[in-house]
Write a protein that holds these residues in place. Structure first.
Motif, PDB file in Angstrom:
ATOM      1  N   GLU A  22     -21.567 -41.066  -0.501  1.00  0.00           N
ATOM      2  CA  GLU A  22     -22.747 -41.916  -0.668  1.00  0.00           C
ATOM      3  C   GLU A  22     -23.384 -42.251   0.674  1.00  0.00           C
ATOM      4  O   GLU A  22     -24.603 -42.195   0.827  1.00  0.00           O
ATOM      5  CB  GLU A  22     -22.375 -43.197  -1.419  1.00  0.00           C
ATOM      6  N   ARG A  23     -22.545 -42.577   1.658  1.00  0.00           N
ATOM      7  CA  ARG A  23     -23.081 -42.870   2.989  1.00  0.00           C
ATOM      8  C   ARG A  23     -23.694 -41.628   3.625  1.00  0.00           C
ATOM      9  O   ARG A  23     -24.690 -41.688   4.330  1.00  0.00           O
ATOM     10  CB  ARG A  23     -21.986 -43.450   3.894  1.00  0.00           C
ATOM     11  N   MET A  24     -23.098 -40.470   3.330  1.00  0.00           N
ATOM     12  CA  MET A  24     -23.605 -39.209   3.868  1.00  0.00           C
ATOM     13  C   MET A  24     -24.957 -38.858   3.257  1.00  0.00           C
ATOM     14  O   MET A  24     -25.859 -38.394   3.972  1.00  0.00           O
ATOM     15  CB  MET A  24     -22.573 -38.101   3.604  1.00  0.00           C
ATOM     16  N   VAL A  25     -25.140 -39.090   1.968  1.00  0.00           N
ATOM     17  CA  VAL A  25     -26.440 -38.851   1.319  1.00  0.00           C
ATOM     18  C   VAL A  25     -27.505 -39.707   2.000  1.00  0.00           C
ATOM     19  O   VAL A  25     -28.593 -39.225   2.342  1.00  0.00           O
ATOM     20  CB  VAL A  25     -26.375 -39.144  -0.198  1.00  0.00           C
ATOM     21  N   ALA A  26     -27.199 -40.984   2.211  1.00  0.00           N
ATOM     22  CA  ALA A  26     -28.155 -41.882   2.866  1.00  0.00           C
ATOM     23  C   ALA A  26     -28.436 -41.421   4.297  1.00  0.00           C
ATOM     24  O   ALA A  26     -29.592 -41.409   4.742  1.00  0.00           O
ATOM     25  CB  ALA A  26     -27.617 -43.317   2.863  1.00  0.00           C
ATOM     26  N   HIS A  27     -27.396 -41.013   5.005  1.00  0.00           N
ATOM     27  CA  HIS A  27     -27.546 -40.552   6.390  1.00  0.00           C
ATOM     28  C   HIS A  27     -28.447 -39.314   6.462  1.00  0.00           C
ATOM     29  O   HIS A  27     -29.354 -39.249   7.285  1.00  0.00           O
ATOM     30  CB  HIS A  27     -26.168 -40.243   6.979  1.00  0.00           C
ATOM     31  N   LEU A  28     -28.196 -38.343   5.601  1.00  0.00           N
ATOM     32  CA  LEU A  28     -29.010 -37.122   5.610  1.00  0.00           C
ATOM     33  C   LEU A  28     -30.454 -37.437   5.238  1.00  0.00           C
ATOM     34  O   LEU A  28     -31.384 -36.852   5.799  1.00  0.00           O
ATOM     35  CB  LEU A  28     -28.422 -36.068   4.678  1.00  0.00           C
ATOM     36  N   GLY A  29     -30.642 -38.354   4.297  1.00  0.00           N
ATOM     37  CA  GLY A  29     -31.997 -38.747   3.911  1.00  0.00           C
ATOM     38  C   GLY A  29     -32.765 -39.371   5.065  1.00  0.00           C
ATOM     39  O   GLY A  29     -33.960 -39.132   5.231  1.00  0.00           O
ATOM     40  N   GLU A  30     -32.075 -40.158   5.884  1.00  0.00           N
ATOM     41  CA  GLU A  30     -32.717 -40.791   7.043  1.00  0.00           C
ATOM     42  C   GLU A  30     -32.916 -39.804   8.186  1.00  0.00           C
ATOM     43  O   GLU A  30     -33.962 -39.799   8.824  1.00  0.00           O
ATOM     44  CB  GLU A  30     -31.857 -41.953   7.538  1.00  0.00           C
ATOM     45  N   ARG A  31     -31.909 -39.008   8.442  1.00  0.00           N
ATOM     46  CA  ARG A  31     -31.949 -38.113   9.606  1.00  0.00           C
ATOM     47  C   ARG A  31     -32.751 -36.845   9.346  1.00  0.00           C
ATOM     48  O   ARG A  31     -33.397 -36.333  10.241  1.00  0.00           O
ATOM     49  CB  ARG A  31     -30.514 -37.759   9.995  1.00  0.00           C
ATOM     50  N   PHE A  32     -32.681 -36.319   8.133  1.00  0.00           N
ATOM     51  CA  PHE A  32     -33.361 -35.070   7.774  1.00  0.00           C
ATOM     52  C   PHE A  32     -34.207 -35.277   6.515  1.00  0.00           C
ATOM     53  O   PHE A  32     -33.920 -34.706   5.469  1.00  0.00           O
ATOM     54  CB  PHE A  32     -32.354 -33.951   7.490  1.00  0.00           C
ATOM     55  N   PRO A  33     -35.284 -36.059   6.577  1.00  0.00           N
ATOM     56  CA  PRO A  33     -36.055 -36.318   5.352  1.00  0.00           C
ATOM     57  C   PRO A  33     -36.680 -35.061   4.739  1.00  0.00           C
ATOM     58  O   PRO A  33     -36.694 -34.915   3.516  1.00  0.00           O
ATOM     59  CB  PRO A  33     -37.117 -37.320   5.791  1.00  0.00           C
ATOM     60  N   LEU A  34     -37.195 -34.153   5.556  1.00  0.00           N
ATOM     61  CA  LEU A  34     -37.786 -32.919   5.014  1.00  0.00           C
ATOM     62  C   LEU A  34     -36.730 -32.065   4.322  1.00  0.00           C
ATOM     63  O   LEU A  34     -36.959 -31.535   3.231  1.00  0.00           O
ATOM     64  CB  LEU A  34     -38.455 -32.098   6.117  1.00  0.00           C
ATOM     65  N   GLY A  43     -29.014 -30.671  -4.444  1.00  0.00           N
ATOM     66  CA  GLY A  43     -28.801 -29.792  -3.297  1.00  0.00           C
ATOM     67  C   GLY A  43     -28.111 -30.511  -2.152  1.00  0.00           C
ATOM     68  O   GLY A  43     -27.231 -29.947  -1.494  1.00  0.00           O
ATOM     69  N   VAL A  44     -28.503 -31.758  -1.911  1.00  0.00           N
ATOM     70  CA  VAL A  44     -27.860 -32.552  -0.862  1.00  0.00           C
ATOM     71  C   VAL A  44     -26.393 -32.783  -1.222  1.00  0.00           C
ATOM     72  O   VAL A  44     -25.503 -32.623  -0.383  1.00  0.00           O
ATOM     73  CB  VAL A  44     -28.601 -33.889  -0.634  1.00  0.00           C
ATOM     74  N   CYS A  74     -26.286 -28.097   7.206  1.00  0.00           N
ATOM     75  CA  CYS A  74     -27.669 -28.340   6.804  1.00  0.00           C
ATOM     76  C   CYS A  74     -28.632 -27.547   7.687  1.00  0.00           C
ATOM     77  O   CYS A  74     -29.651 -27.041   7.210  1.00  0.00           O
ATOM     78  CB  CYS A  74     -28.013 -29.825   6.901  1.00  0.00           C
ATOM     79  N   LEU A  75     -28.300 -27.432   8.941  1.00  0.00           N
ATOM     80  CA  LEU A  75     -29.152 -26.692   9.869  1.00  0.00           C
ATOM     81  C   LEU A  75     -29.175 -25.205   9.521  1.00  0.00           C
ATOM     82  O   LEU A  75     -30.230 -24.584   9.500  1.00  0.00           O
ATOM     83  CB  LEU A  75     -28.682 -26.896  11.309  1.00  0.00           C
ATOM     84  N   VAL A  76     -28.013 -24.636   9.223  1.00  0.00           N
ATOM     85  CA  VAL A  76     -27.976 -23.207   8.868  1.00  0.00           C
ATOM     86  C   VAL A  76     -28.331 -23.013   7.397  1.00  0.00           C
ATOM     87  O   VAL A  76     -28.734 -21.925   7.003  1.00  0.00           O
ATOM     88  CB  VAL A  76     -26.629 -22.538   9.214  1.00  0.00           C
ATOM     89  N   ARG A  77     -28.151 -24.032   6.594  1.00  0.00           N
ATOM     90  CA  ARG A  77     -28.692 -24.222   5.252  1.00  0.00           C
ATOM     91  C   ARG A  77     -28.558 -23.077   4.261  1.00  0.00           C
ATOM     92  O   ARG A  77     -29.525 -22.498   3.840  1.00  0.00           O
ATOM     93  CB  ARG A  77     -30.146 -24.595   5.386  1.00  0.00           C
TER      94      ARG A  77
END
Length: 162
Positions: A22-34, A43-44, A74-77
């Motif tokens: 849950e914290r990771m979902v929030a972190h990715l949403g803040e750090r990588f919104p696109l 997908g997240v 996420c970067l290599v995605r």
């Protein structure tokens, strides 16, 4: 005397992992919104689960390091495939003592690969992720705690009362 059963410990571990996710979902949403928008909620979640599986495979347990691995994935995605071979080669050489340095090495390699890709192939979400990772900003996860640790260790030994 208080006894904690194996089932209770397993439940604590599962709750700890869910909390990290849950914290990771929030972190990715803040750090990588696109990227988060492009992947969507499922997908997240799939990317985080893929990262947790990869971390377990390579013996990566600290929250901070698992977070960095998920950011790199996420970067290599590529949600469906496993981690790229060049990442696996570096992670296979990692030890608990040097895993953070190996993850930073992977970050540099991923950024370099993205920079070498033709401009028309570069995805805006990947550019955003590369910029966020190269910012040097530390992830907001614990250095000492493991993802599956049901109890976070104290930062220092408790003082003795005299």
């Amino acid at each position: 005397m208080l006894k904690i059963t194996r089932e209770q410990m397993d439940d604590f571990r599962q709750r700890s992992v869910r909390g990290f996710q849950e914290r990771m979902v929030a972190h990715l949403g803040e750090r990588f919104p696109l990227l988060s928008a492009a992947l969507g909620g499922q997908g997240v979640t799939a990317m985080i689960e893929k990262g947790l599986g990869s971390a377990a495979l390579h013996g990566i347990v600290k929250e901070k390091d698992v977070c960095r691995l998920i950011e790199l994935l996420c970067l290599v995605r590529d949600v469906k495939e496993g981690e790229p071979g060049w990442m696996t080669q570096v992670l296979d050489l990692a030890t608990p003592a040097n895993i953070s340095a190996r993850l930073e090495q992977l970050g540099a390699m991923a950024s370099e690969r993205l920079a070498q890709a033709p401009e028309e192939e570069a995805d805006p979400a990947q550019k955003e992720a590369a910029a966020a990772l190269s910012s040097g900003e530390a992830p907001p996860f614990d250095e000492r705690a493991g993802v599956e640790d049901p109890v976070t260790p104290c930062p220092a030994a408790p003082g003795r009362s005299g």
